[in-house]
Design an enzyme around this catalytic site. Structure first.
Site, PDB file in Angstrom:
ATOM      1  N   SER A 127      35.986  46.658  45.300  1.00 18.01           N
ATOM      2  CA  SER A 127      35.589  47.230  44.015  1.00 18.01           C
ATOM      3  C   SER A 127      34.617  46.313  43.294  1.00 18.01           C
ATOM      4  O   SER A 127      34.673  45.085  43.441  1.00 18.01           O
ATOM      5  CB  SER A 127      36.837  47.449  43.144  1.00 18.01           C
ATOM      6  OG  SER A 127      36.500  47.714  41.805  1.00 18.01           O
ATOM      7  N   TYR A 152      44.247  44.650  38.803  1.00 16.17           N
ATOM      8  CA  TYR A 152      43.611  45.484  39.819  1.00 16.17           C
ATOM      9  C   TYR A 152      42.492  44.715  40.515  1.00 16.17           C
ATOM     10  O   TYR A 152      42.415  44.670  41.748  1.00 16.17           O
ATOM     11  CB  TYR A 152      43.055  46.760  39.187  1.00 16.17           C
ATOM     12  CG  TYR A 152      42.176  47.560  40.117  1.00 16.17           C
ATOM     13  CD1 TYR A 152      42.729  48.267  41.186  1.00 16.17           C
ATOM     14  CD2 TYR A 152      40.795  47.617  39.942  1.00 16.17           C
ATOM     15  CE1 TYR A 152      41.929  48.995  42.051  1.00 16.17           C
ATOM     16  CE2 TYR A 152      39.985  48.341  40.799  1.00 16.17           C
ATOM     17  CZ  TYR A 152      40.557  49.032  41.852  1.00 16.17           C
ATOM     18  OH  TYR A 152      39.769  49.745  42.708  1.00 16.17           O
TER      19      TYR A 152
END
Length: 344
Positions: A127, A152
């Site tokens: 990501s 995350y």
């Protein structure tokens, strides 16, 4: 070729599976169909895939190693595309254990299965969030990623380190893909463009953080899928000229940014949505949310040079396609929204 796609009922996983089927691959999808967002949307995606002869689906959880052992024993995969994960930056502040279970333990199980079954190429989703507090733009795969600002992001950084360790020790060819704000039809309801669309149509206010002073490198899902398709036949080899740069390695390991290389201000995205919807948004402004960053901006030089592809769908065009899908799927009539599972 038989390919495993984890997270096949998810947004990107659905589109990747569809593309691979179009290209003639046999695809086995794996997903736990959790309730992080609308399960009916996931089921609708899955129904479309199950209409295809070369698609097979297995329900299971990444953190349950026995589920994966059975999956890999029953199917002889040549390639694994690992897209399943607990997504969402803000949700990670409230449910940290879920991210460790799925994104860390689950990824370890995937790595172990790939090692044991000698998979020819593992591609996995990282990501843009790994760049965290990095202030240099555009974000390059050569930049340090040591300052994540959400759990995350931390789990995605851990995935990259774990993948490199397995690649180095076991010679496992691994490609990491740092996605930048992927959007489009069949998207995730927790993403801003999706929730903004819903609220604008229902004449509800939208929440705009940091007074709209945020830029995102919105990347249309078809571009992401094409990049992945191009990467499948290119398992990385050790870089004999490696001198410590972070995007490559002396192991068979590579990382690529998959972004549009064209950040757009949040307020511009809202204006485009208003035009496509024919309705004005009511905005409620909030301070910067913990875990968010002001800018994402992908340097895609290595993707262009080594893969011969660069995402380039303009946001206006991509949002137009999303709005068309949204209205068809939810059968928008005035302000009445009724769900249709019949698809697009």
């Amino acid at each position: 070729m038989r390919i495993l796609v984890t997270g096949s009922a998810g947004f990107i996983g659905f589109h990747v599976s569809s593309k691979l089927l179009d290209l003639g691959y046999t695809v086995v999808g794996f997903d736990n169909l959790n309730s992080y967002y609308d399960v009916e949307l996931k089921q609708a995606r899955l129904e479309h895939l199950l209409e295809r002869d070369q698609f097979h689906f297995v329900k299971g959880s990444l953190e349950n190693r026995s589920d994966l052992e059975q999956l890999f024993e029953e199917h002889r995969f040549q390639v694994v595309i690992h897209l399943a994960a607990q997504a969402g930056v803000r949700y990670s502040l409230e449910h940290p254990q879920t991210y460790i279970d799925s994104n860390v333990t689950g990824f370890l199980n995937i790595l172990e299965m790939c090692r044991i079954h000698q998979i020819g190429h593992l591609l996995y989703a990282s990501s843009s969030s790994v760049y965290g507090a990095n202030r240099k733009v555009p974000f390059s795969v050569e930049d340090m990623t040591d300052h994540p600002v959400s759990l995350y992001a931390s789990t995605k950084k851990m995935n990259e380190m774990m993948a490199h360790a397995y690649s180095h020790i076991y010679g496992l060819p691994v490609t990491g893909m740092r996605f930048f704000t992927v959007y489009g039809p069949w998207g995730r309801p927790d993403m801003a463009y999706f929730s903004f669309t819903r609220n604008i149509l229902e004449e509800k206010p939208i929440t705009v953080f940091n007074n709209g002073e945020m830029w995102r490198d919105f990347t249309y899902v078809d571009d992401v899928v094409q990049a992945i398709a191009n990467l499948i036949p290119l398992p990385p080899a050790p870089d004999s000229n490696w001198n410590g740069q972070t995007g490559s390695s002396n192991a068979p390991y590579r990382i690529y940014n998959i972004g549009n290389h064209s950040p757009v201000k949040l307020m511009e995205m809202i204006n485009l949505l208003e035009r496509h919807l024919g309705k004005k948004a009511r905005m409620e402004y909030r301070p910067m949310h913990p875990g968010d960053v002001e800018v994402t901006y992908a340097d895609t030089k290595s993707l262009e040079e080594q893969v011969g592809f660069k995402p380039e769908t303009p946001l206006d065009a991509g949002l137009g396609k999303f709005v068309s899908w949204y209205k068809a799927f939810y059968q928008v009539k005035g302000l009445e929204l009724t769900k249709s599972i019949s698809g697009d």
